[in-house]
Write a protein that holds these residues in place. Structure first.
Motif, PDB file in Angstrom:
ATOM      1  N   VAL A  11       0.864  -1.175   0.000  1.00  0.00           N
ATOM      2  CA  VAL A  11       0.000   0.000   0.000  1.00  0.00           C
ATOM      3  C   VAL A  11       0.908   1.235   0.000  1.00  0.00           C
ATOM      4  N   VAL A  12       0.588   2.204  -0.852  1.00  0.00           N
ATOM      5  CA  VAL A  12       1.293   3.489  -0.855  1.00  0.00           C
ATOM      6  C   VAL A  12       0.288   4.556  -0.435  1.00  0.00           C
ATOM      7  N   LEU A  13       0.575   5.243   0.666  1.00  0.00           N
ATOM      8  CA  LEU A  13      -0.314   6.287   1.177  1.00  0.00           C
ATOM      9  C   LEU A  13       0.040   7.603   0.502  1.00  0.00           C
ATOM     10  N   ALA A  14      -0.808   8.033  -0.427  1.00  0.00           N
ATOM     11  CA  ALA A  14      -0.461   9.173  -1.280  1.00  0.00           C
ATOM     12  C   ALA A  14      -1.522  10.268  -1.255  1.00  0.00           C
ATOM     13  N   TYR A 112       3.618  -4.801   2.474  1.00  0.00           N
ATOM     14  CA  TYR A 112       4.404  -3.611   2.784  1.00  0.00           C
ATOM     15  C   TYR A 112       3.481  -2.389   2.741  1.00  0.00           C
ATOM     16  N   ALA A 113       3.907  -1.323   3.391  1.00  0.00           N
ATOM     17  CA  ALA A 113       3.249  -0.024   3.243  1.00  0.00           C
ATOM     18  C   ALA A 113       4.323   1.049   3.292  1.00  0.00           C
ATOM     19  N   THR A 114       4.078   2.129   2.580  1.00  0.00           N
ATOM     20  CA  THR A 114       5.017   3.252   2.608  1.00  0.00           C
ATOM     21  C   THR A 114       4.265   4.565   2.467  1.00  0.00           C
ATOM     22  N   ASN A 115       4.764   5.584   3.130  1.00  0.00           N
ATOM     23  CA  ASN A 115       4.213   6.919   2.962  1.00  0.00           C
ATOM     24  C   ASN A 115       4.626   7.455   1.595  1.00  0.00           C
ATOM     25  N   GLY A 116       3.724   8.210   0.962  1.00  0.00           N
ATOM     26  CA  GLY A 116       3.961   8.640  -0.409  1.00  0.00           C
ATOM     27  C   GLY A 116       5.001   9.720  -0.586  1.00  0.00           C
ATOM     28  N   ASP A 117       5.578  10.231   0.498  1.00  0.00           N
ATOM     29  CA  ASP A 117       6.579  11.301   0.381  1.00  0.00           C
ATOM     30  C   ASP A 117       7.969  10.840   0.804  1.00  0.00           C
ATOM     31  N   GLY A 176       8.627   5.666   7.915  1.00  0.00           N
ATOM     32  CA  GLY A 176       7.489   5.679   7.005  1.00  0.00           C
ATOM     33  C   GLY A 176       7.431   4.513   6.042  1.00  0.00           C
ATOM     34  N   VAL A 177       8.141   3.413   6.354  1.00  0.00           N
ATOM     35  CA  VAL A 177       8.097   2.180   5.564  1.00  0.00           C
ATOM     36  C   VAL A 177       7.820   1.039   6.530  1.00  0.00           C
TER      37      VAL A 177
END
Length: 240
Positions: A11-14, A112-117, A176-177
């Motif tokens: 997931v990418v939080l954008a 996985y998840a990561t913040n979009g910035d 943020g990952v």
């Protein structure tokens, strides 16, 4: 011998507004801002990194100016399958993560998840192995960013002994990952902030792990115009 299986979904939080990056974010969401000299938005670099680490499916959670991001994703040649979700009402960070996770193709597998910035490069497979070894429900990547000011060292008597320009922080921070086990999704709030609810509870239960980024791994959060300039300089230095 047991061969570890690594997550293939992310997931990418954008959805962030990126108010501190204006005017770059006046007409595009924060992950669509390009790092000068690369010709590719931040999220493009992220998706390439995820694909290189074995991810085949990504869910991108959109919010601010979602249509700009969706149009780019539809037109770009991407190295993995991407779907998007848009919050119709604010759900908070935890609720938004849960809403996006519902779109993952394999709900019974880790992700996985990561913040979009976030602009980073390190081995996600190593992080996933670390997560599995500790039987954690969630694992956070931990960075030690440089302090943006010069530091001053003194002796016990109060004499200044040295000046250190932009030293590493003495504290580790959430990079943020993340690696999440399948069971983590159910623990997220439908609405609200998981960093104030789910994470502290898992920490008390010793089911939350922290993976320090390897020595020399590149990491930067793109929050301001200065971060864009610094990232461009660092990339240019790496290319030499």
């Amino acid at each position: 011998m047991h061969t570890p299986t690594y997550p293939t979904q992310a997931v990418v939080l954008a959805g962030g507004q990126g108010s501190r990056l204006r005017p770059y974010t006046d007409d595009r969401p924060k992950p669509m801002v390009e790092i000068p000299g690369t010709g590719t938005p931040i999220i493009g670099h992220q998706l390439a990194w995820l694909a290189a680490e074995g991810v085949t499916d990504a869910v991108v959670s959109c919010g601010h100016l979602a249509e700009v991001l969706q149009q780019w994703l539809e037109s770009a040649e991407l190295p993995l399958r991407v779907t998007t979700v848009v919050e119709t009402e604010p759900l908070g960070r935890g609720g938004g993560l849960k809403y996006a996770a519902a779109g993952l193709p394999h709900p019974d597998q880790p992700w996985y998840a990561t913040n979009g910035d976030i602009w980073t490069r390190f081995s996600l497979r190593e992080m996933a192995a670390f997560h599995a070894e500790r039987d954690a429900i969630a694992t956070l990547a931990l960075a030690r960013p440089r302090i943006p000011w010069g530091a001053v060292e003194t002796d016990a008597f109060g004499h200044i002994t040295d000046f250190i320009e932009s030293p590493p922080s003495p504290f580790l921070i959430n990079a943020g990952v993340y690696v999440f086990s399948a069971a983590f999704t159910e623990l997220l709030p439908d609405r609200g902030d998981h960093e104030r609810t789910t994470f502290p509870r898992l920490a008390r239960e010793q089911r939350l792990a922290g993976f320090p980024l390897p020595q020399g791994a590149y990491w930067r959060a793109i929050d301001t115009a200065k971060d864009l300039t610094e990232a461009a300089k660092e990339l240019a230095a790496q290319a030499r």
